[in-house]
Design a protein around this motif. Structure first.
Motif, PDB file in Angstrom:
ATOM      1  N   ASP A 440      45.898 -31.051 -46.193  1.00  0.00           N
ATOM      2  CA  ASP A 440      46.074 -32.346 -46.828  1.00  0.00           C
ATOM      3  C   ASP A 440      47.533 -32.631 -47.176  1.00  0.00           C
ATOM      4  OD1 ASP A 440      46.311 -30.506 -48.828  1.00  0.00           O
ATOM      5  OD2 ASP A 440      44.553 -31.170 -49.964  1.00  0.00           O
ATOM      6  N   TYR A 441      48.374 -31.603 -47.208  1.00  0.00           N
ATOM      7  CA  TYR A 441      49.794 -31.879 -47.453  1.00  0.00           C
ATOM      8  C   TYR A 441      50.564 -32.126 -46.147  1.00  0.00           C
ATOM      9  CZ  TYR A 441      49.858 -26.770 -46.786  1.00  0.00           C
ATOM     10  OH  TYR A 441      49.680 -25.497 -46.305  1.00  0.00           O
ATOM     11  N   ASP A 442      49.890 -32.003 -45.002  1.00  0.00           N
ATOM     12  CA  ASP A 442      50.448 -32.507 -43.741  1.00  0.00           C
ATOM     13  C   ASP A 442      50.097 -33.989 -43.676  1.00  0.00           C
ATOM     14  OD1 ASP A 442      51.148 -29.880 -43.116  1.00  0.00           O
ATOM     15  OD2 ASP A 442      49.193 -29.504 -42.199  1.00  0.00           O
ATOM     16  N   LYS A 443      50.865 -34.786 -44.344  1.00  0.00           N
ATOM     17  CA  LYS A 443      50.390 -36.139 -44.650  1.00  0.00           C
ATOM     18  C   LYS A 443      51.297 -37.231 -44.102  1.00  0.00           C
ATOM     19  CE  LYS A 443      52.667 -35.943 -49.183  1.00  0.00           C
ATOM     20  NZ  LYS A 443      52.466 -35.999 -50.655  1.00  0.00           N
ATOM     21  N   GLU A 459      49.009 -42.809 -48.989  1.00  0.00           N
ATOM     22  CA  GLU A 459      49.285 -41.595 -48.231  1.00  0.00           C
ATOM     23  C   GLU A 459      47.951 -40.984 -47.792  1.00  0.00           C
ATOM     24  OE1 GLU A 459      51.606 -39.117 -50.750  1.00  0.00           O
ATOM     25  OE2 GLU A 459      49.986 -38.705 -52.171  1.00  0.00           O
ATOM     26  N   TYR A 460      47.960 -40.444 -46.561  1.00  0.00           N
ATOM     27  CA  TYR A 460      46.739 -39.900 -45.967  1.00  0.00           C
ATOM     28  C   TYR A 460      47.065 -38.570 -45.307  1.00  0.00           C
ATOM     29  CZ  TYR A 460      45.629 -44.861 -46.380  1.00  0.00           C
ATOM     30  OH  TYR A 460      45.470 -46.135 -46.848  1.00  0.00           O
ATOM     31  N   GLY A 461      46.078 -37.629 -45.334  1.00  0.00           N
ATOM     32  CA  GLY A 461      46.255 -36.337 -44.703  1.00  0.00           C
ATOM     33  C   GLY A 461      44.989 -35.511 -44.767  1.00  0.00           C
ATOM     34  N   GLY A 462      44.970 -34.405 -44.006  1.00  0.00           N
ATOM     35  CA  GLY A 462      43.828 -33.509 -43.986  1.00  0.00           C
ATOM     36  C   GLY A 462      42.788 -33.907 -42.959  1.00  0.00           C
ATOM     37  N   ASN A 463      41.643 -33.189 -42.980  1.00  0.00           N
ATOM     38  CA  ASN A 463      40.552 -33.474 -42.051  1.00  0.00           C
ATOM     39  C   ASN A 463      39.242 -33.017 -42.665  1.00  0.00           C
ATOM     40  OD1 ASN A 463      39.580 -30.703 -40.730  1.00  0.00           O
ATOM     41  ND2 ASN A 463      41.822 -30.595 -41.010  1.00  0.00           N
ATOM     42  N   THR A 464      38.163 -33.502 -42.136  1.00  0.00           N
ATOM     43  CA  THR A 464      36.812 -33.129 -42.612  1.00  0.00           C
ATOM     44  C   THR A 464      36.043 -32.397 -41.518  1.00  0.00           C
ATOM     45  OG1 THR A 464      36.013 -35.293 -41.920  1.00  0.00           O
ATOM     46  CG2 THR A 464      36.706 -35.057 -44.211  1.00  0.00           C
ATOM     47  N   LEU A 465      36.784 -31.705 -40.628  1.00  0.00           N
ATOM     48  CA  LEU A 465      36.162 -31.025 -39.493  1.00  0.00           C
ATOM     49  C   LEU A 465      35.884 -29.551 -39.773  1.00  0.00           C
ATOM     50  CD1 LEU A 465      38.408 -32.584 -36.688  1.00  0.00           C
ATOM     51  CD2 LEU A 465      36.118 -33.312 -37.397  1.00  0.00           C
ATOM     52  N   GLY A 468      41.465 -25.702 -41.695  1.00  0.00           N
ATOM     53  CA  GLY A 468      42.578 -25.878 -42.603  1.00  0.00           C
ATOM     54  C   GLY A 468      42.110 -26.018 -44.033  1.00  0.00           C
ATOM     55  N   SER A 469      42.535 -27.086 -44.699  1.00  0.00           N
ATOM     56  CA  SER A 469      42.162 -27.293 -46.096  1.00  0.00           C
ATOM     57  C   SER A 469      40.739 -27.791 -46.243  1.00  0.00           C
ATOM     58  CB  SER A 469      43.115 -28.309 -46.737  1.00  0.00           C
ATOM     59  OG  SER A 469      43.022 -29.553 -46.059  1.00  0.00           O
ATOM     60  N   ARG A 470      40.111 -28.227 -45.159  1.00  0.00           N
ATOM     61  CA  ARG A 470      38.730 -28.737 -45.152  1.00  0.00           C
ATOM     62  C   ARG A 470      38.555 -29.901 -46.131  1.00  0.00           C
ATOM     63  NH1 ARG A 470      38.614 -23.268 -44.951  1.00  0.00           N
ATOM     64  NH2 ARG A 470      37.582 -22.298 -43.151  1.00  0.00           N
ATOM     65  N   SER A 471      39.646 -30.586 -46.436  1.00  0.00           N
ATOM     66  CA  SER A 471      39.574 -31.720 -47.356  1.00  0.00           C
ATOM     67  C   SER A 471      40.620 -32.743 -46.937  1.00  0.00           C
ATOM     68  CB  SER A 471      39.826 -31.271 -48.806  1.00  0.00           C
ATOM     69  OG  SER A 471      41.134 -30.729 -48.935  1.00  0.00           O
ATOM     70  N   VAL A 472      40.553 -33.889 -47.586  1.00  0.00           N
ATOM     71  CA  VAL A 472      41.481 -34.968 -47.271  1.00  0.00           C
ATOM     72  C   VAL A 472      42.044 -35.520 -48.566  1.00  0.00           C
ATOM     73  CG1 VAL A 472      40.384 -35.635 -45.106  1.00  0.00           C
ATOM     74  CG2 VAL A 472      39.553 -36.612 -47.244  1.00  0.00           C
ATOM     75  N   GLY A 474      42.605 -38.192 -51.214  1.00  0.00           N
ATOM     76  CA  GLY A 474      41.875 -39.356 -51.688  1.00  0.00           C
ATOM     77  C   GLY A 474      40.543 -39.504 -50.995  1.00  0.00           C
ATOM     78  N   THR A 475      40.308 -40.686 -50.462  1.00  0.00           N
ATOM     79  CA  THR A 475      39.043 -40.977 -49.779  1.00  0.00           C
ATOM     80  C   THR A 475      39.132 -40.718 -48.281  1.00  0.00           C
ATOM     81  OG1 THR A 475      39.700 -43.295 -49.548  1.00  0.00           O
ATOM     82  CG2 THR A 475      38.418 -42.697 -51.496  1.00  0.00           C
ATOM     83  N   GLY A 476      40.243 -40.142 -47.821  1.00  0.00           N
ATOM     84  CA  GLY A 476      40.371 -39.808 -46.409  1.00  0.00           C
ATOM     85  C   GLY A 476      41.066 -40.895 -45.606  1.00  0.00           C
ATOM     86  N   TRP A 477      41.183 -40.632 -44.321  1.00  0.00           N
ATOM     87  CA  TRP A 477      41.825 -41.600 -43.426  1.00  0.00           C
ATOM     88  C   TRP A 477      41.026 -42.898 -43.431  1.00  0.00           C
ATOM     89  CZ3 TRP A 477      46.462 -40.489 -41.238  1.00  0.00           C
ATOM     90  CH2 TRP A 477      46.870 -39.152 -41.232  1.00  0.00           C
ATOM     91  N   PRO A 478      41.678 -44.054 -43.557  1.00  0.00           N
ATOM     92  CA  PRO A 478      40.952 -45.324 -43.758  1.00  0.00           C
ATOM     93  C   PRO A 478      40.187 -45.748 -42.516  1.00  0.00           C
ATOM     94  CG  PRO A 478      43.303 -45.732 -43.461  1.00  0.00           C
ATOM     95  CD  PRO A 478      43.147 -44.250 -43.544  1.00  0.00           C
TER      96      PRO A 478
END
Length: 651
Positions: A440-443, A459-465, A468-472, A474-478
């Motif tokens: 999520d800090y690769d944003k 600001e957006y970052g992370g993934n839900t796949l 890695g951090s397994r999180s995003v 805020g609410t994730g990529w819009p």
């Protein structure tokens, strides 16, 4: 055919074999004489295989291994040239097309050897340009030579010592332009004359450009590139350098003006033919009339109207070419072209569905008119449908601009880009659904402004796949549109983590975003019809040239320096005459003037309309200017003359 392949490889300057062949010693005269002997025997016996091989050998020898320095070598060259011309001018039933093509390649390869002087080359080109239509061999030789010259000009776009060799003189350019105009008119005429099947085949072959058209395109691009794209050397500010650059620019502008005049004249003729064919098709009763009218635009793009005119119009809008000389010379032709393109575009417009919908059937007209307001009826009576009726002129940014990283992103990857859409009140961002980063800090950080110092929007970052951090953040990529106030947005992305061995590409895809100035893309137009676009471009250029003509010559430095003197009423009251030697001096014998006797210096004075232009050859007494008392006192102090005293008379 191994020698032929060697010749093709040698034609590429980037391959090592070219340098190798270029360093070989020149071939001796008796070897070339033996090659000619073999050619003569093959021509007598009709051995086409030997003839083709010797022709390929000629191409390699002329290009790399021969230098006609001695008289014997020149004799062998003349003999070789005669053999080649015998094959080129042979009847079609005695020579196949493959051999004729090899002959043309051989002559083109040895052009500077077979024709060592500029006059000889010009005579050859004049022959193939004027007689090429009546002889297939000369026509093919013309195409090969012009294609090679066009390639050389393209490779030397920004100038070299060989420019004069590749650029033909004005007379030859005139012949080439006549051929291009004739080819364009014939191509447009075929839309009306050929059969249905032939018309479909014609559509599948355009917009291929002929060799003459390709050469004109190369010359035009060469001249425009050197005039617009080349900048002077800032490090060399010597007088000789500046003078040389000025002379070169003036020569280029003169060449561009001459070429542009000829191209616009040729386009005028082609547009006249296009208008005639369009009118004939509209009035005809052929079964595929609609298909031919639709295909006419595609055919038109294959002519000089599509290959030469758009580039020329765009380049003439550059400040380097927006001169009074250009405007004065090109304005009449531009006006004529605007009329032709507008009229032809309107003719084609009358056959389009959009126009038909606007001009609905008479039965529905009364009902529609009854519902219209009085102002609308008045507007409808005054306006006439033009070639822009029902068309939406596309904005350059209507389709949006895509901003994206590499896919997938790599370690230590940084990305920054700013998008600016002039006049936009707000921008709408739509992200790709594949956006992701490892942690999520690769944003990605978005700023509402031209830099990272502007206001941060999101600001957006992370993934839900599951990597890695397994999180995003805020609410994730819009998934919905992101609105940014203003006309500028800046994207800043940084990959701070190192890629783990089990992280797949989809978890490090990066991001992609489309920026638009409108909320939806429903109003995005696919572009204007070609003739409409051409008419608008011509109209814009004509208006720009008209503005230059209206403004007139630029104010000189002397005029700027002398502005106060030019405004002075003291100088304006002087009458000037031209002496025999051209010197301007005040008139010595003024004649009576109908103007007032006194003019106040500090008041605005308007000359009477009937005396603004005095008769030629007469000089008038101009009115006396009454100066303010302060100025008079200063003048008396400087001159040393006192104010005259008036004494009362004694009776």
């Amino acid at each position: 055919m191994c020698i032929h392949q060697l010749n093709l490889l040698a034609a590429s300057n980037s391959l090592p074999i070219s340098n190798f062949l270029g360093k070989q010693h020149p071939i001796e005269a008796h070897h070339l004489s033996s090659i000619c002997d073999i050619m003569e025997k093959a021509m007598v016996s009709g051995d086409t295989c030997i003839i083709r091989c010797i022709l390929v050998v000629f191409q390699v020898v002329f290009k790399f291994f021969f230098s006609p320095q001695t008289e014997r070598n020149r004799d062998i060259v003349r003999r070789s040239g005669l053999l080649l011309w015998q094959l080129l001018m042979a009847p079609r039933d005695q020579i196949c097309s493959e051999i004729q093509k090899e002959v043309c390649l051989a002559i083109s390869s040895g052009l500077n050897i077979l024709y060592p002087g500029e006059a000889e080359i010009n005579n050859l080109l004049k022959l193939v340009l004027t007689e090429g239509e009546r002889n297939s061999g000369l026509s093919q030789l013309r195409d090969v030579i012009l294609t090679n010259l066009a390639e050389q000009l393209q490779n030397n776009r920004f100038g070299s010592e060989d420019d004069d060799h590749y650029r033909l003189n004005d007379e030859l350019l005139h012949y080439i332009l006549k051929i291009v105009v004739r080819e364009s008119c014939v191509l447009i005429t075929k839309c009306q004359t050929v059969s249905k099947d032939d018309f479909q085949r014609l559509l599948s072959t355009v917009p291929a450009a002929s060799s003459c058209l390709r050469y004109l395109m190369a010359v035009q691009n060469h001249l425009l590139s050197n005039t617009i794209l080349i900048k002077p050397d800032d490090n060399d500010d010597s007088d000789s350098s500046l003078q040389g650059e000025t002379l070169k620019v003036q020569e280029l502008k003169t060449s561009i003006l001459s070429l542009a005049t000829q191209i616009l004249t040729g386009c005028d003729e082609v547009l006249e033919m296009l208008q005639q064919v369009t009118t004939a098709l509209i009035n005809s009763d052929i079964s595929d009339r609609e298909q031919r009218l639709k295909g006419l635009e595609q055919i038109t793009k294959a002519t000089m109207l599509g290959h030469l005119l758009p580039v020329l119009l765009t380049s003439l809008m550059h400040p380097n070419l927006q001169t009074l000389t250009m405007a004065d010379a090109l304005m009449p032709q531009l006006v004529q072209l605007v009329l032709y393109t507008s009229q032809t575009a309107l003719l084609l417009k009358t056959q389009s569905p959009v126009f038909s919908e606007l001009n609905s059937s008479p039965s529905c007209a009364p009902e529609q008119k009854g519902k219209q307001l009085p102002d609308e009826r008045m507007l409808e009576e005054k306006e006439e449908p033009g070639f822009l009726t029902g068309l939406k002129i596309p904005a350059p940014w209507a389709a949006g601009k895509t901003v994206e990283t590499v896919h997938p992103v790599r370690d230590n990857y940084k990305f920054k880009e700013t998008v600016h859409i002039p006049g936009a009140r707000c921008l709408y961002l739509r992200f790709d659904n594949r956006c992701s980063s490892q942690y999520d800090y690769d944003k990605l950080v978005i700023y509402a402004g031209p830099s990272t110092n502007s206001r941060k929007v999101a600001e957006y970052g992370g993934n839900t796949l599951g990597y890695g951090s397994r999180s995003v953040l805020g609410t994730g990529w819009p998934k919905d549109l992101v609105k940014v106030e203003g006309d500028t947005v800046t994207f800043s992305f940084e990959m701070r983590s190192g890629r783990e061995h089990n992280t797949p590409d989809k978890a490090m895809w990066g991001f992609a975003c489309t920026v638009r100035a409108q909320e939806s893309s429903e109003d995005v137009s696919g572009g204007l019809p070609f003739l409409v676009d051409l008419a608008l471009g011509l109209s814009v250029l004509a208006c720009s040239m008209l503005r230059i003509l209206y403004n007139g010559p630029e104010i000189t430095k002397d005029e700027e320096t002398c502005q106060e003197l030019l405004r002075s009423k003291l100088l304006q009251r002087c009458q000037w005459q031209v002496e025999a030697n051209g010197v301007i001096s005040p008139a010595l014998t003024p004649s009576p003037s109908p103007l007032p006797l006194t003019i106040e210096e500090d008041r605005e004075f308007t000359y009477p309309s009937d005396v603004l232009v005095p008769p030629v050859g007469h000089y008038f007494d101009l009115p006396r200017i009454r100066l303010p008392p302060g100025i008079m006192i200063k003048l008396r102090e400087i001159s040393g003359r006192a104010r005259p005293q008036f004494r009362p008379s004694i009776k």
